[in-house]
Design a protein around this motif. Structure first.
Motif, PDB file in Angstrom:
ATOM      1  N   GLY A 173      58.862  76.397  19.493  1.00 20.34           N
ATOM      2  CA  GLY A 173      58.222  75.422  20.364  1.00 20.34           C
ATOM      3  C   GLY A 173      59.243  74.705  21.222  1.00 20.34           C
ATOM      4  N   ALA A 174      58.790  74.126  22.335  1.00 22.07           N
ATOM      5  CA  ALA A 174      59.690  73.464  23.270  1.00 22.07           C
ATOM      6  C   ALA A 174      59.998  72.028  22.847  1.00 22.07           C
ATOM      7  CB  ALA A 174      59.085  73.467  24.666  1.00 22.07           C
ATOM      8  N   GLN A 175      61.127  71.535  23.327  1.00 22.73           N
ATOM      9  CA  GLN A 175      61.515  70.141  23.107  1.00 22.73           C
ATOM     10  C   GLN A 175      60.675  69.241  24.020  1.00 22.73           C
ATOM     11  OE1 GLN A 175      65.631  69.445  23.991  1.00 22.73           O
ATOM     12  NE2 GLN A 175      65.640  67.332  23.216  1.00 22.73           N
ATOM     13  N   GLY A 176      60.416  68.026  23.559  1.00 23.52           N
ATOM     14  CA  GLY A 176      59.739  67.057  24.400  1.00 23.52           C
ATOM     15  C   GLY A 176      60.632  66.579  25.530  1.00 23.52           C
ATOM     16  N   GLY A 177      60.034  65.913  26.516  1.00 26.35           N
ATOM     17  CA  GLY A 177      60.788  65.412  27.659  1.00 26.35           C
ATOM     18  C   GLY A 177      61.817  64.368  27.258  1.00 26.35           C
ATOM     19  N   THR A 178      62.994  64.428  27.885  1.00 28.75           N
ATOM     20  CA  THR A 178      64.104  63.517  27.589  1.00 28.75           C
ATOM     21  C   THR A 178      64.273  62.521  28.740  1.00 28.75           C
ATOM     22  OG1 THR A 178      65.260  65.151  26.232  1.00 28.75           O
ATOM     23  CG2 THR A 178      66.608  63.412  27.224  1.00 28.75           C
ATOM     24  N   SER A 179      64.558  61.251  28.418  1.00 30.12           N
ATOM     25  CA  SER A 179      64.721  60.245  29.464  1.00 30.12           C
ATOM     26  C   SER A 179      65.911  60.586  30.356  1.00 30.12           C
ATOM     27  CB  SER A 179      64.909  58.861  28.853  1.00 30.12           C
ATOM     28  OG  SER A 179      66.154  58.771  28.182  1.00 30.12           O
ATOM     29  N   MET A 180      65.824  60.211  31.628  1.00 33.43           N
ATOM     30  CA  MET A 180      66.892  60.521  32.572  1.00 33.43           C
ATOM     31  C   MET A 180      68.229  59.957  32.136  1.00 33.43           C
ATOM     32  SD  MET A 180      65.152  60.082  36.318  1.00 33.43           S
ATOM     33  CE  MET A 180      63.918  61.211  36.921  1.00 33.43           C
ATOM     34  N   GLY A 181      68.198  58.791  31.522  1.00 29.41           N
ATOM     35  CA  GLY A 181      69.439  58.193  31.058  1.00 29.41           C
ATOM     36  C   GLY A 181      70.033  58.910  29.865  1.00 29.41           C
ATOM     37  N   GLY A 182      69.255  59.789  29.231  1.00 30.05           N
ATOM     38  CA  GLY A 182      69.759  60.565  28.099  1.00 30.05           C
ATOM     39  C   GLY A 182      69.815  59.802  26.804  1.00 30.05           C
ATOM     40  N   ALA A 183      69.403  58.530  26.826  1.00 28.88           N
ATOM     41  CA  ALA A 183      69.480  57.733  25.606  1.00 28.88           C
ATOM     42  C   ALA A 183      68.435  58.150  24.590  1.00 28.88           C
ATOM     43  CB  ALA A 183      69.312  56.251  25.948  1.00 28.88           C
ATOM     44  N   SER A 184      67.326  58.730  25.068  1.00 28.39           N
ATOM     45  CA  SER A 184      66.238  59.097  24.167  1.00 28.39           C
ATOM     46  C   SER A 184      65.866  60.558  24.365  1.00 28.39           C
ATOM     47  CB  SER A 184      65.014  58.213  24.433  1.00 28.39           C
ATOM     48  OG  SER A 184      63.921  58.624  23.621  1.00 28.39           O
ATOM     49  N   PRO A 185      66.422  61.447  23.558  1.00 29.28           N
ATOM     50  CA  PRO A 185      66.045  62.869  23.675  1.00 29.28           C
ATOM     51  C   PRO A 185      64.591  63.080  23.284  1.00 29.28           C
ATOM     52  CG  PRO A 185      68.023  62.574  22.330  1.00 29.28           C
ATOM     53  CD  PRO A 185      67.409  61.230  22.496  1.00 29.28           C
ATOM     54  N   GLY A 186      63.986  64.094  23.871  1.00 35.77           N
ATOM     55  CA  GLY A 186      62.674  64.494  23.397  1.00 35.77           C
ATOM     56  C   GLY A 186      62.774  65.067  21.995  1.00 35.77           C
ATOM     57  N   GLY A 187      61.688  64.971  21.246  1.00 30.39           N
ATOM     58  CA  GLY A 187      61.666  65.550  19.909  1.00 30.39           C
ATOM     59  C   GLY A 187      61.880  67.054  19.962  1.00 30.39           C
ATOM     60  N   PHE A 188      62.545  67.590  18.947  1.00 35.46           N
ATOM     61  CA  PHE A 188      62.847  69.021  18.923  1.00 35.46           C
ATOM     62  C   PHE A 188      61.618  69.826  18.515  1.00 35.46           C
ATOM     63  CE2 PHE A 188      67.453  67.803  17.720  1.00 35.46           C
ATOM     64  CZ  PHE A 188      67.744  67.521  19.051  1.00 35.46           C
ATOM     65  N   GLY A 189      61.530  71.057  19.033  1.00 33.92           N
ATOM     66  CA  GLY A 189      60.470  71.970  18.634  1.00 33.92           C
ATOM     67  C   GLY A 189      60.790  72.661  17.312  1.00 33.92           C
ATOM     68  N   ALA A 190      59.777  73.266  16.719  1.00 32.25           N
ATOM     69  CA  ALA A 190      59.936  73.990  15.458  1.00 32.25           C
ATOM     70  C   ALA A 190      60.115  75.483  15.712  1.00 32.25           C
ATOM     71  CB  ALA A 190      58.738  73.765  14.562  1.00 32.25           C
ATOM     72  N   ALA A 214      62.526  65.542  33.003  1.00 30.23           N
ATOM     73  CA  ALA A 214      62.841  64.200  32.527  1.00 30.23           C
ATOM     74  C   ALA A 214      62.291  63.136  33.459  1.00 30.23           C
ATOM     75  CB  ALA A 214      64.347  64.034  32.395  1.00 30.23           C
ATOM     76  N   ALA A 215      61.894  61.995  32.892  1.00 30.02           N
ATOM     77  CA  ALA A 215      61.509  60.809  33.645  1.00 30.02           C
ATOM     78  C   ALA A 215      62.384  59.644  33.182  1.00 30.02           C
ATOM     79  CB  ALA A 215      60.039  60.491  33.428  1.00 30.02           C
ATOM     80  N   GLN A 216      62.402  58.564  33.947  1.00 25.66           N
ATOM     81  CA  GLN A 216      63.257  57.429  33.614  1.00 25.66           C
ATOM     82  C   GLN A 216      62.833  56.763  32.308  1.00 25.66           C
ATOM     83  OE1 GLN A 216      65.946  56.705  35.403  1.00 25.66           O
ATOM     84  NE2 GLN A 216      66.598  55.007  34.112  1.00 25.66           N
ATOM     85  N   TYR A 217      61.525  56.660  32.125  1.00 23.25           N
ATOM     86  CA  TYR A 217      61.028  55.947  30.946  1.00 23.25           C
ATOM     87  C   TYR A 217      60.237  56.889  30.032  1.00 23.25           C
ATOM     88  CZ  TYR A 217      62.702  51.835  33.395  1.00 23.25           C
ATOM     89  OH  TYR A 217      63.497  50.929  34.039  1.00 23.25           O
ATOM     90  N   ALA A 218      58.921  56.730  29.962  1.00 27.92           N
ATOM     91  CA  ALA A 218      58.142  57.536  29.013  1.00 27.92           C
ATOM     92  C   ALA A 218      58.040  58.991  29.463  1.00 27.92           C
ATOM     93  CB  ALA A 218      56.750  56.946  28.855  1.00 27.92           C
ATOM     94  N   ASN A 219      58.125  59.910  28.496  1.00 25.47           N
ATOM     95  CA  ASN A 219      58.142  61.346  28.799  1.00 25.47           C
ATOM     96  C   ASN A 219      57.005  62.100  28.118  1.00 25.47           C
ATOM     97  OD1 ASN A 219      60.942  62.391  30.194  1.00 25.47           O
ATOM     98  ND2 ASN A 219      61.148  60.400  29.211  1.00 25.47           N
ATOM     99  N   GLY A 220      56.667  63.242  28.739  1.00 29.71           N
ATOM    100  CA  GLY A 220      55.616  64.086  28.199  1.00 29.71           C
ATOM    101  C   GLY A 220      56.073  64.874  26.987  1.00 29.71           C
ATOM    102  N   GLY A 221      55.092  65.372  26.227  1.00 27.37           N
ATOM    103  CA  GLY A 221      55.374  66.176  25.040  1.00 27.37           C
ATOM    104  C   GLY A 221      55.721  67.608  25.392  1.00 27.37           C
ATOM    105  N   GLY A 222      56.516  68.244  24.536  1.00 27.68           N
ATOM    106  CA  GLY A 222      56.868  69.644  24.727  1.00 27.68           C
ATOM    107  C   GLY A 222      55.719  70.568  24.360  1.00 27.68           C
ATOM    108  N   GLY A 223      55.666  71.712  25.019  1.00 26.42           N
ATOM    109  CA  GLY A 223      54.602  72.666  24.738  1.00 26.42           C
ATOM    110  C   GLY A 223      54.851  73.467  23.473  1.00 26.42           C
TER     111      GLY A 223
END
Length: 376
Positions: A173-190, A214-223
């Motif tokens: 599965g894909a990783q979730g979206g990561t913030s542009m600043g990189g401080a908050s990675p998207g959750g990893f896929g399985a 990536a977006a600056q703040y809230a990000n979408g979920g990975g597929g």
């Protein structure tokens, strides 16, 4: 597993001495054999030309009944025409012939490799041994190979090689979206791996999950990434939840689901839940990720055109929102992940078909886009 699972079919026949039918239930009085015995068949088979035949599909005695003589002997279907429910019916596609009541390609079919004409007796071709392929009507060569599917943004098809009796799948599965600043990675896929029995020539559907931009703040979920036979799930690897603009990572895909209806995830303040296998994630104005059976669409960002948040990833990832607060979205999977306030998103769950063997589930491992590898 629906139509793709390996099934065995055949007719029961018996040759018995007079007065002894070996437990067979006859639809006909039988015929006298050279040793004075009789042949009887289990219903609905009938005795024709000294053997048990199925009059619903046998092309030499289509619609036969009774003692299979005279008017009761049925019809001989023309070459290349099927006997269906006792009636000579639709013709096979060009290049195919009728063998054992089904249309087969004699150039590739392992059970009737090199068959010709009416596919009877010496014209029935050769049954290739396990592990070998039928190529250009000749048995030989190893039936092994693999195909890798990368993210394309659309469901794809995989036709099982005619020589294969099982496939091994690795899905990520894909990783979730990561913030542009990189401080908050998207959750990893399985990642899931396993082997399942199939029928050569069956068509499977493959979806490879997308990591959203990536977006600056809230990000979408990975597929999520999926391999399915029609509406029957074989393997599902969950996508990760979307990240947010803090130091905490979005929710990774860590759950293995073994049963259930494949539901979509829940929404939070208009951010979308991840799509499940059978139902879409909850959300507002399309922010919920689409289900696998409806095409695995990515959830939309809410409100539309919001540049602070990102949509979900193809494969059922939910779309993020800016509604009261910034809200990250859930990942796609067999059961979709949930959207949450800030980084409180969750990843979608993973799944194996109950008939799969040698299975492995590795949670929270995949970064970036998803992937599917099918081997045989």
């Amino acid at each position: 597993m629906g139509a793709v699972l390996a099934l065995a079919a055949g007719c029961a026949t018996g040759t018995a001495s007079s007065g002894d039918v070996d437990g067979l239930q006859g639809t006909d009085a039988g015929r006298t054999t050279s040793d004075g015995g009789t042949i009887q068949c289990r219903a609905p088979l009938v005795v024709c030309d000294g053997v048990c035949l199925d009059p619903a599909k046998d092309i030499t005695h289509c619609g036969a009944s009774g003692d299979c003589s005279g008017a009761q002997s049925g019809s001989v279907c023309p070459l290349g025409v099927l006997c269906t429910a006792g009636v000579c019916s639709a013709a096979c596609p060009k290049g195919n012939i009728v063998c054992d009541g089904a249309c087969v390609d004699p150039l590739t079919d392992k059970a009737h490799c090199g068959a010709t004409s009416d596919c009877l007796g010496p014209r029935a071709g050769t049954a290739c041994t396990a592990g070998t392929a039928c190529t250009a009507g000749t048995c030989g060569g190893s039936c092994t190979g693999s195909k890798t599917f990368a993210f394309t943004g659309a469901p794809e098809t995989f036709v099982v090689p005619s020589c294969a009796a099982k496939i091994t799948v690795e899905a990520r599965g894909a990783q979730g979206g990561t913030s542009m600043g990189g401080a908050s990675p998207g959750g990893f896929g399985a990642m899931v791996q396993g082997t399942v029995a199939v029928i050569g020539g069956a068509t499977l559907t493959v979806v490879v999950g997308e990591q959203p931009a990536a977006a600056q703040y809230a990000n979408g979920g990975g597929g999520g990434s999926y391999v399915a036979a029609g509406t029957t799930a074989l393997f599902v690897a969950g996508g990760g939840g979307g990240g947010y603009y803090t130091s905490t990572q979005g929710g990774s895909s860590s759950v293995l689901t073994t049963s259930g209806a494949g539901a979509g995830g829940t929404s939070h303040n208009d951010a979308g839940g991840g799509g499940g296998f059978l139902t879409a994630g909850a959300g507002t104005s399309g922010s919920g990720g689409g289900s696998f059976v409806s095409g695995s669409a990515a959830g939309a960002v809410f409100p539309a055109g919001n540049l602070n948040c990102s949509r979900g990833g193809f494969g059922g990832g939910g779309g993020a929102s800016q509604s009261s607060t910034f809200n990250a979205a859930g990942g796609g999977g067999y059961v979709g992940g949930n959207a949450g306030n800030g980084n409180a998103s969750t990843g979608g769950s993973s799944f194996f078909a109950p008939t799969a063997t040698a299975t492995t589930h590795t949670p929270s491992v995949q970064t970036g886009m998803g992937k599917v590898v099918v081997s045989w």
